[in-house]
Design a protein around this motif. Structure first.
Motif, PDB file in Angstrom:
ATOM      1  N   UNK A 105       3.157  54.794   8.991  1.00  0.00           N
ATOM      2  CA  UNK A 105       3.228  56.247   9.074  1.00  0.00           C
ATOM      3  C   UNK A 105       4.602  56.807   8.772  1.00  0.00           C
ATOM      4  N   UNK A 106       5.641  56.096   9.189  1.00  0.00           N
ATOM      5  CA  UNK A 106       7.012  56.562   8.940  1.00  0.00           C
ATOM      6  C   UNK A 106       7.303  56.623   7.443  1.00  0.00           C
ATOM      7  N   UNK A 107       6.936  55.564   6.721  1.00  0.00           N
ATOM      8  CA  UNK A 107       7.164  55.538   5.278  1.00  0.00           C
ATOM      9  C   UNK A 107       6.346  56.626   4.589  1.00  0.00           C
ATOM     10  N   UNK A 108       5.099  56.798   5.008  1.00  0.00           N
ATOM     11  CA  UNK A 108       4.236  57.809   4.390  1.00  0.00           C
ATOM     12  C   UNK A 108       4.781  59.213   4.617  1.00  0.00           C
ATOM     13  N   UNK A 109       5.200  59.496   5.852  1.00  0.00           N
ATOM     14  CA  UNK A 109       5.720  60.825   6.158  1.00  0.00           C
ATOM     15  C   UNK A 109       6.981  61.110   5.356  1.00  0.00           C
ATOM     16  N   UNK A 110       7.865  60.135   5.274  1.00  0.00           N
ATOM     17  CA  UNK A 110       9.105  60.328   4.522  1.00  0.00           C
ATOM     18  C   UNK A 110       8.806  60.504   3.033  1.00  0.00           C
TER      19      UNK A 110
END
Length: 166
Positions: A105-110
């Motif tokens: 989720x962190x990579x996707x949000x960024x």
């Protein structure tokens, strides 16, 4: 026992203990079939495919081959020939990430919020964890401590990733 042999045994045992139906060919851990269900919410959802897997003696340094035994209609799968996940699937995964259905989720949000920072973070990870030097250092440390763990685990560095700026 050689390291590739242990890696084969470890990876196949994990697969055998998973929810997938796995059938070894002649009790050989280097050749087996996996019953693979179509992913939910796709046109493949109600299907089950028999996937033939061959692990070479040099696995994981030489890539496994997989092939669908029963017919499948998909633009990235050749029905007749074995496909190599390292020549087709993984390059496509890296080339075309899908932030709308993330596992990270962190990579996707960024990626969606700030593509420039996302690209810089990817390049930083490549340099720190996947450069030729980092890969060779990881292999050196793996051979020093003869770990059975996946090389992915040895590449992670929780202290450093927690200190990364967003």
């Amino acid at each position: 026992m050689s390291s590739p042999r242990r890696r084969i045994e470890t990876d196949v045992m994990k697969l055998l203990m998973s929810d997938y139906e796995v059938t070894l060919v002649n009790d050989n851990m280097q050749e087996f079939y996996v019953r693979f269900p179509g992913p939910d919410d796709t046109p493949f959802a109600d299907g089950f495919w028999k996937v033939h897997v061959e692990l070479p003696d040099q696995y994981p340094y030489k890539s496994p081959s997989i092939g669908f035994v029963n017919k499948i209609f998909h633009p990235n799968i050749d029905e007749i020939h074995m496909i190599n996940i390292f020549e087709v699937f993984l390059p496509q995964l890296l080339r075309y990430p899908n932030p709308t259905d993330p596992l990270n989720g962190e990579a996707a949000a960024l990626m969606m919020r700030d593509p420039t920072t996302y690209e810089a973070r990817v390049k930083d990870y490549v340099k720190r964890f996947a450069s030729k030097e980092a890969y060779e250092a990881s292999n050196d440390s793996d051979s020093d401590n003869e770990s059975d763990d996946s090389s992915v685990a040895s590449l992670s560095d929780d202290d450093e990733t927690q200190n990364m700026d967003m």
